[in-house]
Design a protein around this motif. Structure first.
Motif, PDB file in Angstrom:
ATOM      1  N   TYR A  39       0.832  -1.199   0.000  1.00 39.28           N
ATOM      2  CA  TYR A  39       0.000   0.000   0.000  1.00 39.28           C
ATOM      3  C   TYR A  39       0.870   1.255   0.000  1.00 39.28           C
ATOM      4  CZ  TYR A  39      -3.067  -3.716   1.276  1.00 39.28           C
ATOM      5  OH  TYR A  39      -3.735  -4.896   1.261  1.00 39.28           O
ATOM      6  N   ASN A  40       1.924   1.228   0.849  1.00 42.90           N
ATOM      7  CA  ASN A  40       2.821   2.385   0.863  1.00 42.90           C
ATOM      8  C   ASN A  40       3.582   2.502  -0.451  1.00 42.90           C
ATOM      9  OD1 ASN A  40       2.393   3.456   3.496  1.00 42.90           O
ATOM     10  ND2 ASN A  40       3.308   1.583   4.263  1.00 42.90           N
ATOM     11  N   SER A  42       2.437   1.702  -3.351  1.00 37.39           N
ATOM     12  CA  SER A  42       1.599   2.268  -4.418  1.00 37.39           C
ATOM     13  C   SER A  42       1.427   3.778  -4.234  1.00 37.39           C
ATOM     14  CB  SER A  42       0.256   1.561  -4.494  1.00 37.39           C
ATOM     15  OG  SER A  42      -0.511   1.877  -3.390  1.00 37.39           O
ATOM     16  N   HIS A  43       1.603   4.279  -2.997  1.00 34.97           N
ATOM     17  CA  HIS A  43       1.673   5.735  -2.844  1.00 34.97           C
ATOM     18  C   HIS A  43       2.804   6.294  -3.699  1.00 34.97           C
ATOM     19  CE1 HIS A  43      -1.023   6.913   0.430  1.00 34.97           C
ATOM     20  NE2 HIS A  43      -0.836   5.712   0.911  1.00 34.97           N
ATOM     21  N   THR A  46       2.122   5.883  -7.561  1.00 37.48           N
ATOM     22  CA  THR A  46       1.103   6.683  -8.241  1.00 37.48           C
ATOM     23  C   THR A  46       1.478   8.150  -8.297  1.00 37.48           C
ATOM     24  OG1 THR A  46      -0.117   6.766  -6.184  1.00 37.48           O
ATOM     25  CG2 THR A  46      -0.865   5.215  -7.820  1.00 37.48           C
ATOM     26  N   LYS A  47       1.985   8.716  -7.193  1.00 39.47           N
ATOM     27  CA  LYS A  47       2.113  10.175  -7.175  1.00 39.47           C
ATOM     28  C   LYS A  47       3.381  10.671  -7.827  1.00 39.47           C
ATOM     29  CE  LYS A  47      -0.707   9.973  -3.328  1.00 39.47           C
ATOM     30  NZ  LYS A  47      -0.628   9.509  -1.974  1.00 39.47           N
ATOM     31  N   PRO A  87      -4.087   7.557 -11.097  1.00 38.85           N
ATOM     32  CA  PRO A  87      -4.718   7.308  -9.802  1.00 38.85           C
ATOM     33  C   PRO A  87      -5.659   6.116  -9.820  1.00 38.85           C
ATOM     34  CG  PRO A  87      -5.564   9.321 -10.760  1.00 38.85           C
ATOM     35  CD  PRO A  87      -4.398   8.928 -11.567  1.00 38.85           C
ATOM     36  N   GLY A  90      -3.553   2.962  -9.525  1.00 40.55           N
ATOM     37  CA  GLY A  90      -3.083   2.767  -8.159  1.00 40.55           C
ATOM     38  C   GLY A  90      -4.195   2.271  -7.258  1.00 40.55           C
ATOM     39  N   HIS A  91      -5.375   2.858  -7.401  1.00 42.87           N
ATOM     40  CA  HIS A  91      -6.523   2.439  -6.593  1.00 42.87           C
ATOM     41  C   HIS A  91      -6.867   0.984  -6.847  1.00 42.87           C
ATOM     42  CE1 HIS A  91     -10.614   2.054  -5.227  1.00 42.87           C
ATOM     43  NE2 HIS A  91     -11.020   1.884  -6.449  1.00 42.87           N
ATOM     44  N   ALA A  94      -4.213  -1.467  -5.358  1.00 44.93           N
ATOM     45  CA  ALA A  94      -4.289  -1.540  -3.902  1.00 44.93           C
ATOM     46  C   ALA A  94      -5.544  -2.288  -3.461  1.00 44.93           C
ATOM     47  CB  ALA A  94      -4.267  -0.137  -3.318  1.00 44.93           C
ATOM     48  N   ARG A  95      -6.646  -2.044  -4.180  1.00 46.71           N
ATOM     49  CA  ARG A  95      -7.906  -2.708  -3.807  1.00 46.71           C
ATOM     50  C   ARG A  95      -7.810  -4.213  -4.032  1.00 46.71           C
ATOM     51  NH1 ARG A  95     -12.792  -4.107  -6.158  1.00 46.71           N
ATOM     52  NH2 ARG A  95     -14.599  -3.727  -4.824  1.00 46.71           N
ATOM     53  N   TYR A  98      -5.838  -5.684  -1.299  1.00 43.63           N
ATOM     54  CA  TYR A  98      -6.579  -5.793  -0.043  1.00 43.63           C
ATOM     55  C   TYR A  98      -7.567  -6.944  -0.101  1.00 43.63           C
ATOM     56  CZ  TYR A  98      -8.557  -4.323   4.319  1.00 43.63           C
ATOM     57  OH  TYR A  98      -8.939  -4.296   5.618  1.00 43.63           O
TER      58      TYR A  98
END
Lengths: 135, 158
Positions: A39-40, A42-43, A46-47, A87, A90-91, A94-95, A98
């Motif tokens: 998750y970190n 993918s931060h 993405t950005k 974005p 990335g969403h 991550a989804r 999860y």
């Protein structure tokens, strides 16, 4: 014909944009290696990478416009597409992580999604039980 | 809104016919004059004056770009920090946006804000689950940013 000065200024701006873009891409790759969980990571992916690619594309656009006098619509479209899709990508990654129970980092302090999912599951099992009893 | 845009184009074309010149400059001049006419007459048309919404869209795009730059800087600060002492977490954010379009826009705006990533939208569409990179010292700032985003999106769509 554009004057020589404008071209020189444009070249400096292009150089700065390209250096910033490649530095951002490099740093986000370093973040991919260094950060602890998906998750970190993918931060970082993405950005910083999005901004890096965008500034490289803007630099290329300015270069072609001022040096060759060419307005490249494909570069502009590329900027827009990267901006819109990064974005979302990335969403989704991550989804998906999860939903397939990829563990969070052990220092994670809060997980509201798990709490609400458990609540929803309990409600659903109650409903199913009731339905089974009624039949 | 669409009617007003079409009407504005029509007025610009009429201006070109009246001038008998077919270049972009005349078109833009006619468009601006049509914009003024629609501003004076928009109470006879449906909906609010459409150019307000155009301004709202442009300011939303500028907000998007500003947040992207700020978030890249903050993520890079976290990456380059010598020890990994930040505290990530997932928190729920209730939202009162209704349509799918608005929620999608809000989710991607949140993904591009400093240190937050949309993980999941609840099935009812009233809660967003957000992964924050450094939860304790950003939570309040984050909720402030969310409020400003929600307001900007509402100005565009309503």
């Amino acid at each position: 014909m554009k004057s020589l000065n404008v071209i020189e200024i444009a070249k400096i701006v292009v150089g700065i944009l390209l250096v910033i873009g490649s530095l951002l891409s490099l740093l986000s790759t370093y973040g991919l290696l260094r950060l602890p969980d998906i998750y970190n990571r993918s931060h970082a992916a993405t950005k910083a990478a999005t901004l890096g690619i965008m500034s490289i594309l803007v630099g290329a656009f300015i270069f072609f416009y001022f040096v060759d006098g060419l307005i490249s619509a494909k570069l502009l479209l590329g900027i827009v597409f990267v901006f819109i899709t990064a974005p979302v990508g990335g969403h989704l990654i991550a989804r998906a992580a999860y939903r397939t129970q990829v563990p969070l980092w052990e220092k994670t302090i809060k997980d509201d999604l798990k709490r609400d999912d458990l609540k929803r599951d309990k409600r659903m099992t109650k409903k199913l039980k009731k339905a089974a009893e009624n039949q | 809104m669409a009617v007003q845009v079409l009407l504005n184009f029509l007025l610009a074309f009429i201006w070109m016919f009246l001038n008998q010149s077919w270049d972009p400059v005349t078109f833009i001049l006619g468009y601006i004059i049509g914009l003024g006419l629609i501003y004076f007459l928009h109470r006879f048309l449906q909906g609010p004056f459409y150019f307000k919404r155009v301004i709202a869209i442009v300011s939303l795009i500028l907000l998007f770009i500003k947040e992207l730059i700020l978030s890249s800087i903050s993520v890079i600060k976290l990456i380059l920090r010598p020890n990994m002492d930040f505290r990530p977490g997932i928190f729920a954010l209730p939202t009162d946006l209704k349509s799918d379009w608005e929620i999608t826009l809000l989710a991607s705006l949140i993904t591009l804000t400093p240190g937050t990533l949309t993980l999941e939208v609840s099935p009812k569409g009233d809660t967003l689950y957000i992964h924050a990179m450094d939860l304790p010292d950003t939570q309040e700032a984050i909720s402030q940013i969310k409020n400003s985003f929600e307001r900007a999106i509402k100005e565009v769509t309503r």
